[in-house]
Design an enzyme around this catalytic site. Structure first.
Site, PDB file in Angstrom:
ATOM      1  N   ASN A 208      -0.230  10.787   6.076  1.00 44.04           N
ATOM      2  CA  ASN A 208      -1.467  10.397   6.736  1.00 44.04           C
ATOM      3  C   ASN A 208      -2.546  11.471   6.764  1.00 44.04           C
ATOM      4  OD1 ASN A 208      -1.182   7.585   7.606  1.00 44.04           O
ATOM      5  ND2 ASN A 208       0.704   8.407   8.487  1.00 44.04           N
TER       6      ASN A 208
ATOM      7  N   THR B 245       0.876  -1.185   0.000  1.00 40.95           N
ATOM      8  CA  THR B 245       0.000   0.000   0.000  1.00 40.95           C
ATOM      9  C   THR B 245       0.910   1.230   0.000  1.00 40.95           C
ATOM     10  OG1 THR B 245      -0.210  -0.153   2.411  1.00 40.95           O
ATOM     11  CG2 THR B 245      -1.971  -1.120   1.094  1.00 40.95           C
TER      12      THR B 245
ATOM     13  N   SER C 273      -8.014  10.849   0.583  1.00 34.54           N
ATOM     14  CA  SER C 273      -8.545  11.830  -0.375  1.00 34.54           C
ATOM     15  C   SER C 273      -7.648  11.939  -1.596  1.00 34.54           C
ATOM     16  CB  SER C 273      -8.706  13.181   0.303  1.00 34.54           C
ATOM     17  OG  SER C 273      -7.583  13.488   1.080  1.00 34.54           O
TER      18      SER C 273
ATOM     19  N   GLU D  14       5.989   4.558   7.375  1.00 36.94           N
ATOM     20  CA  GLU D  14       5.561   5.845   6.822  1.00 36.94           C
ATOM     21  C   GLU D  14       6.334   7.000   7.445  1.00 36.94           C
ATOM     22  OE1 GLU D  14       0.981   4.767   5.526  1.00 36.94           O
ATOM     23  OE2 GLU D  14       1.324   5.840   7.383  1.00 36.94           O
TER      24      GLU D  14
ATOM     25  N   LYS E  28       3.632  -6.923   4.183  1.00 38.75           N
ATOM     26  CA  LYS E  28       3.405  -5.521   3.824  1.00 38.75           C
ATOM     27  C   LYS E  28       2.996  -4.781   5.093  1.00 38.75           C
ATOM     28  CE  LYS E  28       0.163  -3.330   3.470  1.00 38.75           C
ATOM     29  NZ  LYS E  28      -0.731  -2.472   4.367  1.00 38.75           N
TER      30      LYS E  28
ATOM     31  N   THR F 216       0.495  -3.798  12.176  1.00 34.18           N
ATOM     32  CA  THR F 216      -0.522  -3.818  11.133  1.00 34.18           C
ATOM     33  C   THR F 216       0.045  -4.225   9.817  1.00 34.18           C
ATOM     34  OG1 THR F 216      -1.802  -2.148  12.087  1.00 34.18           O
ATOM     35  CG2 THR F 216      -2.123  -2.510   9.770  1.00 34.18           C
TER      36      THR F 216
END
Lengths: 395, 395
Positions: B390, B157, B395, B271, B180, B191
């Site tokens: 994040n 992702t 969006s 991230e 992942k 996660t």
């Protein structure tokens, strides 16, 4: 509620702030709040952090007497994690205030002086500057120079505006207050220094009860970043100068309203804030569940970054509440952003991704449909400003 | 440990990844791992979040049989919080895989197919694309087109690199894996989606024991942002194709080493990461205390922003550990950054503010001097990149 007045709004209090040279910037950094009486009742709350700054340890001791003549506060250094020397510095500061006040004709002991410090953890204060500042600030107060606004400015750290408020009761007594705090704010006292004053007649026990109840519903429900500081202190001093004795419930109500207004000011000036967020959990089995759930969401980095981006990413809210230590039934749970349902009856609503969160105020409401209890926590978004401010604070 | 090999490194496994059109970008988004046998033993762990995605609910059911022929995984959508329709979508996907595999000559039931999904929470998957993708991917596998690397890419992702590893045991059996995960990573499974494969002979109970032990010391101790997802799934499949039966401890050790390497890869690709941080608490009264303390520091926004700024702001670490739910004696506690003491004997060390944290790896060590237990948690810094990524994800 008048925000242009603060600790000097009630009768019997003087206060001011000066630049003592503790901050390298030359900004105001030393504040004194002085109670002229006739009463000297006092109550207080301090951080629940096990690592307590020297001034917190000192102030805890002096509060056991239920009596305070003065509060000396400095920004520019927390005097936390500074060992026995740090505690001696705090003690010497209280002694210096007591001596200067006594010289001025107000017989005062160090045990009647609370000390509060805020700033970077781990450095000792420049005591030469603190002590000469104490002499100067008492001299200013003695000379009649008094300014609650200067006091409110002198306790600022990363705050961008001074924060004060006064509430004048119809029965002719007043509660005033000033507060500082911008980051390291979490329940178990929002991180901050706060001094409240009142000219109501109220003993230490009545003051403590009012303060305890108010804090539980205000400061303890403000959570900017989940971090609790070493220096949190909230003090409430009564001069009794109005000669009015309010009932406990009148006192409770006034102190609650003042603390609630201070929390709104702290939230609006939080580090990096671009959104003022209120997370409310309703329909909980207990108020404790509601509060725990609201805190979890208020602390969730993914929720906070989404809201910074005005993104109605309700899935992150649901994922967060799913980690609660109590039973959550997603099928029965309802989520709302700004009053608009985004998740109900086990499915997202058709317009869930289009809710407009571009405004500065965002209400996140989670109805657990598990009971009748509810609680709210105020927080802010997680922004570039927060990261910027906190990645370059001590250096 | 070979990072250019993954789930197809052990004998008896085929895998590949395709672009089924689930992601608007046209990137790879559907992966299949197929166990050719002769054994089909399987074990797994799923998120402890009470809000579980449809594929997690399905996979929990099929795991009760201890047997799996295939795992189908998609990125581009989590299929979480999608209600009964979402669960039907998962079921239909498993049925389609079973039918396609049966058509190819490998009699398979839907109950032998685990399903994993990752991506945005709250949207249903484009089932026409998923189902035609299933037909295509089984056709590719049947035709001999196999590529563990494509499978590892298809589950990405916000990951920037595929993550896989293989460990070849000296006794001629192998464990391979792909994973992942980049954000929403917290204990109680980091996660992520993770598939491990082995050609060792091992029953479901042996696999489950190895996986449980390994996860407790690896995935459960990786905490990027304190957020736990709705979709976490870790699967371990055994083909038995090596005909070698390792001892439980040999299996445990191999699975642990593979999971540990995957965690290092997840941490390095988290991230917004600019710093790889390991928080270690030593001298704790219990391993649980050590783990709780290390997690608290690993989740502290003020510690994480300071480290992003390469700022040795040790006071924030001490303030954080002071909120631990067990007794902390700051006077006896020792703090180190990269092995250099910054706080000991109740005072900062002379060079505490000058420790160089400019490198990409930072070790934060807290010795509580309260016992002999210890634990480490891996995390990353809180950077502008994390906020950026994040605040604009859905969006």
């Amino acid at each position: 509620m008048i925000r242009t007045q603060g600790v000097t709004a009630p009768e019997g209090f003087r206060a001011t702030g000066i630049a003592a040279g503790i901050k390298a910037s030359g900004a105001l950094d030393l504040a004194l709040v002085f109670n002229e009486g006739p009463d000297y009742a006092a109550a207080g709350l301090v951080t629940r952090n096990q690592v307590k700054a020297a001034p917190v340890l000192w102030t805890q001791q002096v509060l056991t007497t239920g009596r305070l003549r003065a509060v000396i506060l400095n920004s520019g250094g927390a005097n936390a994690c500074t060992g026995p020397q740090g505690f001696q510095d705090t003690h010497a500061t209280a002694e210096a205030v007591a001596t200067a006040l006594s010289d001025w004709g107000t017989e005062t002991g160090a045990i009647e002086v609370a000390v509060c410090s805020t700033g970077l953890i781990g450095d000792r204060l420049p005591m030469d500057k603190v002590l000469s500042g104490v002499t100067e600030i008492v001299h200013e107060l003695a000379g009649g120079l008094t300014g609650g606004d200067e006091a409110a400015r002198a306790i600022m750290t990363t705050d961008t505006v001074p924060k004060q408020v006064a509430l004048h009761h119809a029965d002719n007594w007043t509660v005033g207050a000033m507060v500082k705090g911008a980051g390291m704010i979490a329940p178990s006292l929002a991180t901050m220094l706060c001094v409240l004053t009142t000219d109501a007649v109220a003993g230490p026990a009545a003051l403590q009860e009012a303060l305890r109840k108010a804090a539980a519903h205000t400061f303890d429900r403000l959570d900017i970043d989940g971090c609790c500081s070493t220096n949190d202190t909230v003090l409430l001093l009564s001069s009794g100068a109005s000669a009015i004795t309010p009932s406990q419930s009148e006192l409770d109500e006034a102190v609650l309203r003042v603390c609630d207004d201070l929390c709104a000011q702290l939230q609006a000036d939080a580090e990096g804030v671009t959104k003022r967020i209120t997370v409310t959990v309703t329909g909980a089995a207990s108020e404790d569940d509601a509060l725990v759930g609201a805190r979890m969401v208020a602390r969730d980095s993914l929720v906070k970054t989404a809201l910074f981006g005005s993104d109605p990413n309700w899935g992150r809210v649901l994922a967060c509440i799913g980690m609660a230590p109590f039973k959550v039934d997603a099928e029965r749970t309802t989520l709302q952003f700004n009053g608009i349902p985004v998740w109900q009856d086990g499915a997202p609503t058709p317009g869930a991704r289009d809710v407009d969160l571009s405004g500065a105020d965002i209400a996140v409401t989670i109805d657990l449909a598990a009971g009748a209890a509810q609680a709210s926590v105020r927080t802010t978004d997680l922004s570039h400003g927060y990261v910027e401010e906190n990645s370059a604070y001590s250096s």
